[in-house]
Write a protein that holds these residues in place. Sequence first.
Motif, PDB file in Angstrom:
ATOM      1  N   PHE A   1       0.656  -0.919  -0.003  1.00 36.20           N
ATOM      2  CA  PHE A   1       0.226  -0.288   0.042  1.00 36.20           C
ATOM      3  C   PHE A   1       0.982   1.104  -0.266  1.00 36.20           C
ATOM      4  N   SER A   2       0.474   2.204  -0.796  1.00 40.36           N
ATOM      5  CA  SER A   2       0.771   3.260  -0.790  1.00 40.36           C
ATOM      6  C   SER A   2       0.213   4.855   0.020  1.00 40.36           C
ATOM      7  N   SER A   3       1.319   5.856   0.533  1.00 38.09           N
ATOM      8  CA  SER A   3       0.306   6.084   1.548  1.00 38.09           C
ATOM      9  C   SER A   3       0.649   7.590   2.022  1.00 38.09           C
ATOM     10  N   ASN A   4       0.876   8.710   2.453  1.00 35.88           N
ATOM     11  CA  ASN A   4       1.320   9.658   2.648  1.00 35.88           C
ATOM     12  C   ASN A   4       1.257  10.010   4.170  1.00 35.88           C
ATOM     13  N   TYR A   5       2.111  10.393   5.231  1.00 34.78           N
ATOM     14  CA  TYR A   5       2.218  11.085   6.112  1.00 34.78           C
ATOM     15  C   TYR A   5       2.443  12.564   6.102  1.00 34.78           C
ATOM     16  N   THR A   6       1.237  13.817   6.748  1.00 41.94           N
ATOM     17  CA  THR A   6       1.783  15.189   6.441  1.00 41.94           C
ATOM     18  C   THR A   6       1.866  14.987   8.142  1.00 41.94           C
ATOM     19  N   ILE A   7       2.592  16.759   7.961  1.00 43.64           N
ATOM     20  CA  ILE A   7       3.163  17.660   8.842  1.00 43.64           C
ATOM     21  C   ILE A   7       2.740  18.646   9.092  1.00 43.64           C
ATOM     22  N   GLU A   8       1.914  19.371   9.349  1.00 43.52           N
ATOM     23  CA  GLU A   8       1.741  20.687   9.773  1.00 43.52           C
ATOM     24  C   GLU A   8       2.332  21.169  11.112  1.00 43.52           C
ATOM     25  N   VAL A   9       3.368  22.528  10.633  1.00 41.85           N
ATOM     26  CA  VAL A   9       3.665  23.043  11.345  1.00 41.85           C
ATOM     27  C   VAL A   9       3.711  24.791  11.802  1.00 41.85           C
ATOM     28  N   THR A  10       2.668  25.229  12.285  1.00 43.40           N
ATOM     29  CA  THR A  10       2.263  26.161  12.826  1.00 43.40           C
ATOM     30  C   THR A  10       3.141  27.010  13.960  1.00 43.40           C
ATOM     31  N   ASP A  11       2.443  28.345  13.729  1.00 42.23           N
ATOM     32  CA  ASP A  11       3.077  29.781  14.902  1.00 42.23           C
ATOM     33  C   ASP A  11       1.778  30.351  15.534  1.00 42.23           C
ATOM     34  N   PHE A  12       1.825  31.230  16.421  1.00 40.57           N
ATOM     35  CA  PHE A  12       0.748  31.442  16.866  1.00 40.57           C
ATOM     36  C   PHE A  12      -0.254  32.286  15.764  1.00 40.57           C
ATOM     37  N   LYS A  13       0.551  33.121  14.964  1.00 38.08           N
ATOM     38  CA  LYS A  13       0.187  34.270  13.939  1.00 38.08           C
ATOM     39  C   LYS A  13      -1.178  33.026  12.841  1.00 38.08           C
ATOM     40  N   GLY A  14      -0.777  31.920  12.763  1.00 36.05           N
ATOM     41  CA  GLY A  14      -1.188  31.214  11.186  1.00 36.05           C
ATOM     42  C   GLY A  14      -0.151  30.858  10.295  1.00 36.05           C
ATOM     43  N   ASN A  15       1.254  30.993  10.941  1.00 34.21           N
ATOM     44  CA  ASN A  15       1.847  31.259   9.355  1.00 34.21           C
ATOM     45  C   ASN A  15       2.184  29.680   9.768  1.00 34.21           C
ATOM     46  N   VAL A  16       2.214  28.834   8.786  1.00 32.08           N
ATOM     47  CA  VAL A  16       2.134  27.510   8.495  1.00 32.08           C
ATOM     48  C   VAL A  16       3.265  26.615   7.194  1.00 32.08           C
ATOM     49  N   ILE A  17       4.145  26.203   7.795  1.00 32.50           N
ATOM     50  CA  ILE A  17       4.765  25.203   6.806  1.00 32.50           C
ATOM     51  C   ILE A  17       4.156  23.692   6.756  1.00 32.50           C
ATOM     52  N   ASN A  18       4.332  23.272   5.616  1.00 34.19           N
ATOM     53  CA  ASN A  18       3.621  22.077   5.419  1.00 34.19           C
ATOM     54  C   ASN A  18       4.629  20.987   4.963  1.00 34.19           C
ATOM     55  N   ILE A  19       4.723  19.383   5.450  1.00 33.63           N
ATOM     56  CA  ILE A  19       5.810  18.627   4.771  1.00 33.63           C
ATOM     57  C   ILE A  19       4.824  17.426   4.798  1.00 33.63           C
ATOM     58  N   THR A  20       5.364  16.783   3.049  1.00 33.88           N
ATOM     59  CA  THR A  20       4.668  15.853   3.192  1.00 33.88           C
ATOM     60  C   THR A  20       5.820  14.900   3.441  1.00 33.88           C
ATOM     61  N   VAL A  21       5.598  13.096   3.812  1.00 40.91           N
ATOM     62  CA  VAL A  21       6.634  12.132   3.481  1.00 40.91           C
ATOM     63  C   VAL A  21       4.984  11.191   3.030  1.00 40.91           C
ATOM     64  N   PRO A  22       6.001  10.713   1.522  1.00 40.55           N
ATOM     65  CA  PRO A  22       5.517   9.534   0.981  1.00 40.55           C
ATOM     66  C   PRO A  22       5.466   8.584   1.091  1.00 40.55           C
ATOM     67  N   ILE A  23       5.109   7.311   1.384  1.00 43.12           N
ATOM     68  CA  ILE A  23       5.304   5.805   1.721  1.00 43.12           C
ATOM     69  C   ILE A  23       5.372   5.196   1.082  1.00 43.12           C
ATOM     70  N   GLU A  24       5.880   3.692   1.344  1.00 46.12           N
ATOM     71  CA  GLU A  24       5.414   2.609   0.096  1.00 46.12           C
ATOM     72  C   GLU A  24       5.973   1.423   1.098  1.00 46.12           C
ATOM     73  N   GLY A  25       4.293   0.873   1.182  1.00 49.18           N
ATOM     74  CA  GLY A  25       4.573   0.097   2.041  1.00 49.18           C
ATOM     75  C   GLY A  25       5.296  -1.463   1.481  1.00 49.18           C
ATOM     76  N   THR A  26       5.968  -1.881   1.924  1.00 50.44           N
ATOM     77  CA  THR A  26       7.140  -2.616   1.439  1.00 50.44           C
ATOM     78  C   THR A  26       7.942  -3.663   2.782  1.00 50.44           C
ATOM     79  N   ASN A  27       7.162  -4.938   2.868  1.00 49.23           N
ATOM     80  CA  ASN A  27       8.340  -5.756   3.597  1.00 49.23           C
ATOM     81  C   ASN A  27       9.386  -6.236   3.105  1.00 49.23           C
ATOM     82  N   GLU A  28      10.492  -5.547   3.004  1.00 45.90           N
ATOM     83  CA  GLU A  28      11.803  -6.012   2.655  1.00 45.90           C
ATOM     84  C   GLU A  28      12.186  -6.403   3.349  1.00 45.90           C
ATOM     85  N   GLU A  29      13.822  -7.220   3.085  1.00 45.39           N
ATOM     86  CA  GLU A  29      14.719  -8.013   3.757  1.00 45.39           C
ATOM     87  C   GLU A  29      14.905  -6.840   4.355  1.00 45.39           C
TER      88      GLU A  29
END
Length: 563
Positions: A322-350
Amino acid sequence: MKNTLLLCLLIIGGLHLQAQHSVPTDYFSNPLDIPLILSGSFGELRSNHFHSGLDIKTQQKEGLPIYAPADGYVSRIKVAHYGYGKALYIQHPNGYSTVYAHLQKYAGAIEQYVKENQYNKESFEVELFPEASRLTVNKGDIIGYTGNSGSSGGPHLHFEIRDGASRPMNPMLFGIDIPDTKKPLINSVMAYPISDDAHVNKSQNPIKLRLMLQKDGSYKAEKITAHGKIGFGVSAYDQQDGASNKNGVYKITTHYNGTESFKVLFEKFSFDETRYLNRFIDYYYWMNNKSRVQKLFREANNPLSVITYENDNGFIVVEDGFSSNYTIEVTDFKGNVINITVPIEGTNEEILEPKTVTKTDDFIYANQATSISKGKFSVYIPANSLYEDTFLNIQAQGDTLLLHEDVIPIHKNITITVDASNYDPKDLDRLYVGRLNYRGDPYYNTTTRKGDKLSAYTRTFGSYVLVADTTAPLVKALNFDDGKWISKNETLRFKITDDLSGISSYRATVNGKFILLEYDYKKDVLTYDFDDGVITDTENNLKLIVIDNVGNSTTFEATFFRK
């Protein structure tokens, strides 16, 4: 009738609940009459604690007036060499209190009250709790002056607002406005394999992810392969307008495939929980890289209330195929935001990099008390001193104890006891247990003696050594000479130093009368202010006694003349 009564009770209860959660935004005014620029924000990650207020810059100056932000009365005053230095606490009629730390001095009647008590107690360090009617203040009154006292790294005002249970709250919630048009900044993102079968990029150890800046200002991590239960962490900070300081952020929210997973919100916390910061951050990474990564999941023995939402404790489970996305949203008190996206490929490998575990002779169960003896040392670790079960490397050689290394946090004090029976009994009182710093110099740990055994508490792993200190402190007059006239002097100043155990206490008299000396440990300077009015004679015989932490003392005597 019963239904009407029930309805009324529900309405009253609802209004009471609403009142409990409402925060007055126009009640407190600014404590300083200058543009508010921060060197530290609320909830900021500090050593062993969250920052409990705002550190307001004072234009690199001391002595700026501090104004009462609302009516109230002085409920507490504490003067200390370390920590908050000169601190002031004001209780307000609305149930909140405000705190002001690192002051240069207090104002008016408050300063007079403090000086009277310091002279009565013959001590610079005092803690006072005036009656409510003793020191009342009105909004706008000058209550003190900004300084650099205590454990302050430079001139500033530490300002807090606390609720009725003495829990610090973010002053920005109350309308204290700090201009901020900048987005938070990202240092790094970490991935943590959690379950026994979990791995990220074929590794079972924490992985630092490679981030790529996008055109819209967000970040995207290089796609990772993963399997099993994993968690993430982020190192981020914020900068307000007019300052380059790396301050803390206000809110971090994560989502997994669009569903909220975890939220951290820095609005309020309790002092009882603040040391759990060491469980919240990646302590090992901090000690090795000097960057605090906030773990975006809740582990066992982490009761922090700043975690306001969690789905499965913030962990995610990655399934094979399964492929998926994990996101992180970092916000200051004034509402300024920075976003981070982490793409994930589900693989049970060695797994190419199994989890790193260094096994030793001493395995500690976190929920059990443990006693360990090594050479002439014994170590007692109370239950719940550590956050998780772990191996510790503990070795002793002669007067030195290797107590693991400072990469694992300690929550409760552990006790180090050393058998000093091989020392001459007359030398035992000059011994102490010291922790070696990176230069190999021993820092003094408060040490007690019972017979020929010495004990010290610590909450830091590292190397400890039994140290003998037989050298008395050094005392030097800085602004006067023995036998000279000093009528133009405003102060008496002394340099006091002690190379090993450090300064414990000092006391000075002139013509047999106690004089108050203020100790600036950062500069090793003692200062007496002639404005205190104690010294009124022409010929003055000064006697200053300085004692170190193991009892070595130096007596400095001089005569000066003054009109």
